[in-house]
Write a protein that holds these residues in place. Structure first.
Motif, short mmCIF file in Angstrom:
data_model
loop_
_atom_site.label_atom_id
_atom_site.label_comp_id
_atom_site.label_asym_id
_atom_site.label_seq_id
_atom_site.Cartn_x
_atom_site.Cartn_y
_atom_site.Cartn_z
N VAL A 224 4.38 -4.85 -1.80
CA VAL A 224 3.03 -4.58 -1.31
C VAL A 224 2.22 -5.86 -1.44
O VAL A 224 2.34 -6.60 -2.42
CB VAL A 224 2.37 -3.43 -2.10
CG1 VAL A 224 2.18 -3.78 -3.56
CG2 VAL A 224 1.04 -3.04 -1.46
N ASP A 225 1.41 -6.15 -0.41
CA ASP A 225 0.57 -7.35 -0.46
C ASP A 225 -0.68 -7.07 -1.27
O ASP A 225 -1.31 -6.02 -1.14
CB ASP A 225 0.20 -7.80 0.96
CG ASP A 225 -0.70 -6.81 1.68
OD1 ASP A 225 -1.88 -7.13 1.89
OD2 ASP A 225 -0.23 -5.71 2.02
N ASP B 269 0.21 1.54 -2.60
CA ASP B 269 1.55 2.11 -2.40
C ASP B 269 1.98 1.82 -0.97
O ASP B 269 1.40 2.36 -0.02
CB ASP B 269 1.52 3.61 -2.67
CG ASP B 269 2.90 4.25 -2.59
OD1 ASP B 269 3.85 3.58 -2.13
OD2 ASP B 269 3.03 5.43 -2.99
N PRO B 270 3.01 0.99 -0.75
CA PRO B 270 3.42 0.70 0.62
C PRO B 270 3.88 1.94 1.38
O PRO B 270 3.75 2.00 2.60
CB PRO B 270 4.55 -0.32 0.45
CG PRO B 270 5.04 -0.14 -0.96
CD PRO B 270 3.84 0.28 -1.75
N GLU C 288 -4.56 -3.80 4.40
CA GLU C 288 -4.98 -2.51 4.94
C GLU C 288 -6.27 -2.02 4.30
O GLU C 288 -7.13 -1.42 4.97
CB GLU C 288 -3.88 -1.46 4.74
CG GLU C 288 -2.52 -1.82 5.31
CD GLU C 288 -2.49 -1.73 6.82
OE1 GLU C 288 -3.37 -1.08 7.41
OE2 GLU C 288 -1.57 -2.31 7.42
N CYS D 22 -1.28 3.12 11.11
CA CYS D 22 -0.51 2.09 10.42
C CYS D 22 0.26 1.15 11.33
O CYS D 22 0.97 0.27 10.83
CB CYS D 22 0.44 2.76 9.42
SG CYS D 22 -0.42 3.55 8.03
N VAL E 92 2.73 -10.97 -2.36
CA VAL E 92 3.25 -9.62 -2.52
C VAL E 92 3.79 -9.40 -3.92
O VAL E 92 4.22 -10.33 -4.61
CB VAL E 92 4.35 -9.31 -1.48
CG1 VAL E 92 3.80 -9.43 -0.06
CG2 VAL E 92 5.55 -10.23 -1.66
N GLY F 89 -2.08 -1.51 0.37
CA GLY F 89 -2.00 -2.97 0.33
C GLY F 89 -3.36 -3.59 0.58
O GLY F 89 -4.27 -2.95 1.13
N SER G 36 -1.49 6.58 5.27
CA SER G 36 -0.28 7.05 5.94
C SER G 36 -0.46 8.40 6.62
O SER G 36 0.35 8.77 7.46
CB SER G 36 0.87 7.13 4.93
OG SER G 36 0.55 8.03 3.88
N LYS H 129 1.30 -9.42 9.30
CA LYS H 129 2.39 -8.90 8.45
C LYS H 129 3.75 -9.42 8.87
O LYS H 129 4.68 -9.53 8.06
CB LYS H 129 2.38 -7.37 8.48
CG LYS H 129 1.25 -6.73 7.71
CD LYS H 129 1.42 -5.24 7.65
CE LYS H 129 0.46 -4.62 6.65
NZ LYS H 129 0.68 -3.17 6.49
#
Length: 341
Positions: free
Chosen positions: A218-219, A174-175, A183, A103, A210, A180, A79, A339
């Motif tokens: 979160v995936d 942590d989304p 990512e 992102c 998820v 995930g 992030s 997504k």
């Protein structure tokens, strides 16, 4: 000699710098962390990487403003990548940014425009595409074409999954931090194929498994089918899978009408081999053997991305020759589409 500032003092920075120091043109002159004492601790933990004059900073802005820094490596949580990379670019520094570069597609576009306007190099730190075994496989694809199918899996059971079930939320899952499975490791199944074949013309299917977290879903596991345009109506289909909740040991396989190419891993390939077609005999004939294309390298896996980055800096480029900005943009677009499905 290229003087680097290192943003991030976590495990990924330690892994990556192990390869960086193998290039004699690399010199670390600064480290940035959220707290200055953490940066100092990282420097003192690895005296073989840093000389006594290495500086510690508590913000990316201050490190980017340092005139002794030529380029910045970003190994912080996902992030933060956009803000850190943009700060470095605006300060006129070259940027090697850990994957994913940003992102969302809009952020990658903004970074691309900023880097080109400033005339600095921006490259995503994707280790897979620069491995000698991967390059050997790429160069041999013409020997098995036309390509029809690719199977590619990167499934790695993660301790972060165990912690998540205990209520401990690490940044990688942590989304709110851009975490995930897609990512973190799913990108490794997509990026190399985009580098080889360009943008897929469609996503045949995609599924994400998820879990709920205090910061949202979160995936943790996913699959996708990508279709790439080919020289005829049949084209090329890639079946991808990635996971942080199970392991897989399947090789990556490129299947062509004239044979197959195998890589032992899509993440960091150390072996590549080719299998020519045998004589069709309804399954009763002898199977052709594998012929090696490349065996295990002698250098650390991360050396190759630093070598390429420094080569590109010296050549005055604003993007990587293999890890190009177009590849980063297309990969991000594909991930965003997965997504949204």
């Amino acid at each position: 000699m290229i003087r680097f500032g290192i943003a991030g003092t976590g495990r990924i920075s330690e892994w990556v710098l192990t390869g960086a120091v193998l290039d004699p043109r690399f010199k670390a002159v600064a480290v940035c962390s959220r707290q200055e004492h953490t940066a100092f601790a990282f420097i003192h933990k690895h005296p073989e990487w840093f000389d006594p004059g290495t500086r510690a900073f508590d913000s990316i802005g201050r490190m980017a403003a340092c005139p002794d820094v030529d380029a910045i490596y970003i190994g912080t949580p996902n992030s933060t990548h956009f803000d850190y990379a943009m700060a470095a670019i605006r300060a006129g520094k070259h940027v090697l940014c850990e994957k994913p570069m940003a992102c969302c597609e809009a952020e990658v576009l903004a970074l691309t425009k900023a880097a080109k306007a400033k005339g600095v190099l921006l490259m995503e730190a994707m280790v897979s595409t620069l491995q000698p075994a991967m390059l050997a496989a790429r160069d041999a694809l013409g020997r098995i074409g036309p390509l029809r199918h690719i199977s590619c899996s990167f499934c790695q059971y993660s301790s972060k999954y165990d912690n998540l079930r205990r209520g401990i939320l690490a940044s990688a899952v942590d989304p709110a931090m851009g975490g995930g499975a897609l990512e973190d490791i799913g990108i490794y199944t997509i990026y190399p194929l985009v580098a080889l074949f360009g943008e897929p013309d469609r996503i045949g299917s995609a599924q994400l498994m998820v879990l709920d977290t205090p910061n949202g879903p979160v995936d943790m596991h996913g699959t996708a089918q990508l279709h790439f345009p080919g020289g005829d109506a049949l084209g090329l289909t890639a079946q991808l899978s990635w996971s942080k909740i199970c392991d897989s040991f399947e090789p990556t396989e490129f299947c062509g009408e004239g044979g197959n190419i195998l890589l032992d891993s899509i993440h960091v390939a150390t072996r590549a081999s080719i299998i020519p077609h045998g004589t069709p005999s309804s399954g009763r004939g002898s199977r052709p053997g594998q012929k090696p294309l490349y065996e295990a390298p002698s250098r650390d896996a991360y050396y190759y991305e630093w070598q390429e980055f420094i080569n590109c800096v010296e050549a005055g480029l604003t993007q990587g020759r293999i890890n190009s900005l177009e590849v980063s943009l297309i990969t991000r677009r594909v991930m965003d589409r997965i997504k949204s499905l």
